[in-house]
Scaffold this motif. Structure first.
Motif, PDB file in Angstrom:
ATOM      1  N   UNK A  46       0.872  -1.161  -0.071  1.00 24.07           N
ATOM      2  CA  UNK A  46       0.089  -0.017   0.135  1.00 24.07           C
ATOM      3  C   UNK A  46       0.815   1.267  -0.108  1.00 24.07           C
ATOM      4  N   UNK A  47       1.976   1.047  -0.131  1.00 17.41           N
ATOM      5  CA  UNK A  47       2.818   2.305  -0.128  1.00 17.41           C
ATOM      6  C   UNK A  47       2.755   3.176  -1.484  1.00 17.41           C
ATOM      7  N   UNK A  48       2.610   4.729  -1.075  1.00 15.59           N
ATOM      8  CA  UNK A  48       2.356   5.680  -2.113  1.00 15.59           C
ATOM      9  C   UNK A  48       3.479   5.411  -3.482  1.00 15.59           C
ATOM     10  N   UNK A  49       2.493   5.382  -4.605  1.00 16.55           N
ATOM     11  CA  UNK A  49       3.050   5.212  -5.500  1.00 16.55           C
ATOM     12  C   UNK A  49       3.342   3.645  -6.371  1.00 16.55           C
ATOM     13  N   UNK A  50       2.923   2.641  -5.323  1.00 13.97           N
ATOM     14  CA  UNK A  50       3.337   1.310  -5.476  1.00 13.97           C
ATOM     15  C   UNK A  50       2.341   0.613  -6.684  1.00 13.97           C
ATOM     16  N   UNK A  51       2.413  -0.072  -7.610  1.00 19.45           N
ATOM     17  CA  UNK A  51       1.553  -0.380  -8.483  1.00 19.45           C
ATOM     18  C   UNK A  51       0.491  -1.490  -7.688  1.00 19.45           C
ATOM     19  N   UNK A  52       0.965  -2.066  -6.644  1.00 13.97           N
ATOM     20  CA  UNK A  52      -0.042  -2.864  -5.939  1.00 13.97           C
ATOM     21  C   UNK A  52      -1.282  -1.994  -4.923  1.00 13.97           C
ATOM     22  N   UNK A 102      11.567 -17.720 -13.562  1.00  9.81           N
ATOM     23  CA  UNK A 102      12.247 -16.404 -13.597  1.00  9.81           C
ATOM     24  C   UNK A 102      12.809 -15.861 -12.371  1.00  9.81           C
ATOM     25  N   UNK A 103      13.614 -14.937 -12.172  1.00  9.55           N
ATOM     26  CA  UNK A 103      14.140 -14.236 -10.883  1.00  9.55           C
ATOM     27  C   UNK A 103      13.044 -13.457 -10.253  1.00  9.55           C
ATOM     28  N   UNK A 104      13.026 -13.648  -9.023  1.00  7.89           N
ATOM     29  CA  UNK A 104      11.940 -13.062  -8.045  1.00  7.89           C
ATOM     30  C   UNK A 104      12.607 -11.688  -7.888  1.00  7.89           C
ATOM     31  N   UNK A 105      12.518 -10.970  -8.756  1.00 10.37           N
ATOM     32  CA  UNK A 105      13.367  -9.559  -8.671  1.00 10.37           C
ATOM     33  C   UNK A 105      12.745  -8.398  -8.942  1.00 10.37           C
ATOM     34  N   UNK A 106      11.262  -8.232  -8.926  1.00 12.84           N
ATOM     35  CA  UNK A 106      10.471  -7.151  -9.013  1.00 12.84           C
ATOM     36  C   UNK A 106       9.999  -6.643  -7.844  1.00 12.84           C
ATOM     37  N   UNK A 107      10.124  -5.540  -7.317  1.00  9.98           N
ATOM     38  CA  UNK A 107       9.428  -4.969  -6.056  1.00  9.98           C
ATOM     39  C   UNK A 107       7.934  -4.311  -6.461  1.00  9.98           C
ATOM     40  N   UNK A 108       7.376  -3.740  -5.516  1.00  5.74           N
ATOM     41  CA  UNK A 108       6.083  -3.566  -5.534  1.00  5.74           C
ATOM     42  C   UNK A 108       5.782  -2.132  -6.522  1.00  5.74           C
ATOM     43  N   UNK A 109       6.846  -1.395  -6.722  1.00  7.37           N
ATOM     44  CA  UNK A 109       6.790  -0.063  -7.682  1.00  7.37           C
ATOM     45  C   UNK A 109       7.079  -0.585  -9.294  1.00  7.37           C
TER      46      UNK A 109
END
Length: 205
Positions: A46-52, A102-109
């Motif tokens: 729920x962080x501001x600007x997160x895709x999630x 695949x690598x588990x390498x993408x953050x919530x942004x």
């Protein structure tokens, strides 16, 4: 659905699937309560600007404590995708078979994390806890296992133990989502006969 999330390709009407990301924020591994890690990944989502941010489903940590194994905590029910649409696994069996697609390498942004990013897991790659090295239950309660975001094979989940007072990220997986061919997503517990909201009504939360 959060406006930033990419609906994965290749899904059929009624399929269950999950989103996944690695947290940008970091936390210690001193708690033995899995609820603390689930709360952390939800706050990260729920962080501001997160895709999630604003998504109508919850998130669970891929983490094992002495009481709960990671595979039971996240309860994979379908395909697993990073939030940029990259597939990690085709099923629960594939998720826990020792390696990811695949690598588990993408953050919530939606950003790629650093090459040497190492999240807390406390787990083997089959999703069970590593005895004495689960989160909050390490050897003499001092050490917990980490994984490697770019690690090949089992290393995505299991590398070495580190002192649990260090702050590291966590892997997060969403609750199961049911795909509808009109590109709406609703949690699977909602009966399919129930009216599906218009897409515009899902874009703002």
């Amino acid at each position: 659905v959060s406006a930033g999330l990419i609906i994965p390709g290749g899904l059929s009407h009624g399929d269950l699937y999950h989103y996944a990301f690695i947290t940008k924020g970091k936390t210690k591994a001193i708690s033995g309560d899995i609820g603390d890690y689930n709360a952390f990944v939800n706050s990260e989502a729920e962080r501001l600007g997160a895709m999630t941010a604003g998504s109508p489903f919850g998130w669970k940590a891929i983490a094992s404590t002495a009481a709960v194994d990671a595979r039971d905590n996240v309860d994979i029910q379908g395909r697993v995708f990073l939030i940029d649409g990259t597939q990690l696994a085709s099923s629960a069996g594939d998720m826990w078979d020792g390696s990811l697609a695949a690598p588990f390498n993408i953050d919530q942004f939606g950003d790629s994390v650093g090459l040497f990013t190492a999240p807390w897991t406390g787990s083997f790659s089959d999703g069970t806890g590593v005895p004495h090295f689960q989160l909050g239950g390490g050897f003499a309660s001092l050490f917990s296992k980490i994984g490697a975001a770019y690690g090949p094979g089992h290393l995505w989940s299991t590398v070495i133990p580190l002192p649990d007072w260090k702050k590291l990220p966590l892997y997060a997986v969403s609750d199961a989502i049911r795909f509808h061919d009109d590109n709406c997503e609703i949690p699977p517990e909602i009966p399919p006969t129930q009216p599906v909201p218009e897409p515009a009504s899902l874009a703002v939360w």
